[in-house]
Design an enzyme around this catalytic site. Sequence first.
Site, mmCIF file in Angstrom:
data_model
loop_
_atom_site.group_PDB
_atom_site.id
_atom_site.type_symbol
_atom_site.label_atom_id
_atom_site.label_comp_id
_atom_site.label_asym_id
_atom_site.label_seq_id
_atom_site.Cartn_x
_atom_site.Cartn_y
_atom_site.Cartn_z
ATOM 1 N N ASP A 258 58.816 -2.429 73.576
ATOM 2 C CA ASP A 258 58.312 -3.755 73.936
ATOM 3 C C ASP A 258 58.818 -4.809 72.969
ATOM 4 O O ASP A 258 59.234 -4.480 71.865
ATOM 5 C CB ASP A 258 56.780 -3.762 73.823
ATOM 6 C CG ASP A 258 56.127 -2.938 74.908
ATOM 7 O OD1 ASP A 258 56.804 -2.639 75.895
ATOM 8 O OD2 ASP A 258 54.947 -2.605 74.738
ATOM 9 N N LYS A 280 58.177 -7.095 77.053
ATOM 10 C CA LYS A 280 56.971 -7.695 77.632
ATOM 11 C C LYS A 280 56.269 -8.541 76.589
ATOM 12 O O LYS A 280 55.889 -8.076 75.544
ATOM 13 C CB LYS A 280 56.026 -6.599 78.120
ATOM 14 C CG LYS A 280 56.308 -6.231 79.541
ATOM 15 C CD LYS A 280 55.086 -5.669 80.225
ATOM 16 C CE LYS A 280 54.673 -4.347 79.607
ATOM 17 N NZ LYS A 280 53.505 -3.783 80.272
ATOM 18 N N THR A 341 45.957 0.674 65.914
ATOM 19 C CA THR A 341 45.774 -0.422 66.857
ATOM 20 C C THR A 341 45.499 -1.737 66.120
ATOM 21 O O THR A 341 45.036 -1.745 64.975
ATOM 22 C CB THR A 341 44.648 -0.080 67.857
ATOM 23 O OG1 THR A 341 44.661 -1.044 68.896
ATOM 24 C CG2 THR A 341 43.276 -0.070 67.194
ATOM 25 N N ALA A 342 45.821 -2.860 66.785
ATOM 26 C CA ALA A 342 45.767 -4.178 66.139
ATOM 27 C C ALA A 342 44.415 -4.474 65.496
ATOM 28 O O ALA A 342 44.352 -5.039 64.402
ATOM 29 C CB ALA A 342 46.118 -5.261 67.161
ATOM 30 N N MET A 393 44.505 -10.135 73.185
ATOM 31 C CA MET A 393 45.047 -11.060 74.177
ATOM 32 C C MET A 393 44.090 -12.218 74.444
ATOM 33 O O MET A 393 43.942 -12.667 75.579
ATOM 34 C CB MET A 393 45.356 -10.312 75.495
ATOM 35 C CG MET A 393 46.417 -9.259 75.313
ATOM 36 S SD MET A 393 46.658 -8.233 76.779
ATOM 37 C CE MET A 393 45.329 -7.062 76.633
HETATM 38 N N1 SAH Z 1 48.468 -1.511 72.244
HETATM 39 C C1 SAH Z 1 48.292 -2.645 71.367
HETATM 40 C C2 SAH Z 1 47.714 -3.840 72.082
HETATM 41 C C3 SAH Z 1 48.645 -4.424 73.101
HETATM 42 S S1 SAH Z 1 47.953 -5.819 73.904
HETATM 43 C C4 SAH Z 1 47.424 -2.228 70.174
HETATM 44 O O1 SAH Z 1 46.837 -1.149 70.202
HETATM 45 O O2 SAH Z 1 47.355 -2.972 69.212
HETATM 46 C C5 SAH Z 1 48.685 -7.125 72.995
HETATM 47 C C6 SAH Z 1 47.665 -7.767 72.101
HETATM 48 O O3 SAH Z 1 47.439 -6.972 70.978
HETATM 49 C C7 SAH Z 1 48.092 -9.095 71.551
HETATM 50 O O4 SAH Z 1 47.840 -10.132 72.487
HETATM 51 C C8 SAH Z 1 47.203 -9.221 70.333
HETATM 52 O O5 SAH Z 1 45.909 -9.601 70.720
HETATM 53 C C9 SAH Z 1 47.132 -7.791 69.868
HETATM 54 N N2 SAH Z 1 48.097 -7.508 68.788
HETATM 55 C C10 SAH Z 1 49.122 -6.630 68.824
HETATM 56 N N3 SAH Z 1 49.751 -6.599 67.632
HETATM 57 C C11 SAH Z 1 49.095 -7.468 66.831
HETATM 58 C C12 SAH Z 1 49.257 -7.878 65.489
HETATM 59 N N4 SAH Z 1 50.208 -7.390 64.705
HETATM 60 N N5 SAH Z 1 48.391 -8.790 64.991
HETATM 61 C C13 SAH Z 1 47.395 -9.286 65.754
HETATM 62 N N6 SAH Z 1 47.207 -8.929 67.033
HETATM 63 C C14 SAH Z 1 48.034 -8.027 67.558
#
Ligand code: SAH
Length: 481
Positions: A258, A280, A341-342, A393
Amino acid sequence: MSRQAKATDRKLAVFPAFHKVEGQRVVVVGGGEEAAAKVRLLAETLAEIVVVAPRAEEVLLDAVARAGGAIVADPFAPAHLAGAVLVFAASGEEAQDTAVVRAAKRLGIPANAVDRPEICDFYVGALVNRAPVAVAITSTGVGPVLARHIRARIEAMLPRETGDLARLAESFRDTVARVIAGGVERRRFWARFFSGPIAGQLQAGRPDAARSEAQRLLNTRSGEGGFVWLVGAGPGAEDLLTLRAQRLLQEADVIVHDALVPEAVVAMGRRDAERISVGKRKGHHSVSQGEINAILVREASLGRRVVRLKAGDPLVFGRAGEEIAALRAAGIAHDVVPGVTAALAAAASTRIPLTLRGVASDLVFATGHDRDGETLPGWGAMALRGATVAVYMGRTVAARVADRLLGAGLSPATPVAVVENAAQRDERFFAGILADLPHLQDRHEIAGPTLIIIGEAVGHADLANSQPLRPVAAERAGVAA
Ligand code: SAH
């Protein structure tokens, strides 16, 4: 001149080799910690360990007992070296060690003296033992600390079961040579053998399953069927990848990633792997989910090992469910590798406790909007009961998220943290209260991936390093009003 100097700079003053010691005598002379350290190192091998020490300290006695070695409790004499293949002078006394090395030289036995590189015949590398596989690192005495540092990294990189994998391979070698004629095909077989499901089963502690997997691979010859790993890349910092993710990136033929996954992480993949960006990112759906599914199925059907690299964890708002369904429908073998995860990355770098005794005992991973762009109200009730809510998001719909929560009855003074580019170099941390949250969607300078954390637990964190969530201009307007 300088070119010449450079050429010799690149040459080693030592020749790396592995000396056979199985059942052979190795003598260590010394009675203290230095000798004990050498005994512990030798205990990694099948050498017959003999220690010469008139007075052995407790650490040494302990090390020798564990190693199953023998102690000669006499002052050192050259006769002690008879029949030895290697000698370690480790008495901690210069004169004694020199005498030991001299005696060894006269008998033609290679010797090592602790901390005396000038009289050593050989150096001892920092060892990573995955018997029968071994990695030894030396800095030729120039940077022992660096060598140990490198060793720690290799330790972490090489799964414990690497040796078992080597032994399993050995047991298949003759059969493979008989059954698979072509050199190229055989190489492909081994490439698959050392990665993917066989290694995976060993790591999971299932040697029998690994063996049947290997047999299956042999039966299907080079194992034409490809494989897809849905791999969590974490929040974007290279060192927050899991070791498994890193290994698979090194093994993949194809990496499908991605836009959210930073280039530095993708670059950790095998250099000659094909890279397919399915960029994406919000507002730029360059490749549809259906097309991504089709790419995964197509590449795996060609017999390739595919890493589908997704930001954070693949199973958290990653649409992994749809990809898994497509792979299952096409009968393609696949696995999932979790990632940080974030929400967890954002909490860690801002030191916000997501759960806190007596304050927050539930944690909700929520999305700012569902498939139809609607903000989901389901978690409003949980927030009311004190859950910490991590909103993914949510940036562009921050006002709606805030409205829904306020509408559900959450206090406008509820603490809120916003982390942009969590765990990345350009991370930013904003803090405020729920009443400030609507401003987020108008702050166009906050354009990176952003995670919102809402709940009383946020208020218990140290917010000193944060910037105000409410823009300065709005603050002034607020004061004026
Ligand atoms: N699978 C990912 C989430 C994907 S959805 C996970 O587990 O983190 C995409 C959203 O994830 C973004 O809109 C944001 O809200 C969050 N995100 C992903 N990477 C991030 C980062 N480094 N810092 C803050 N938010 C993040």
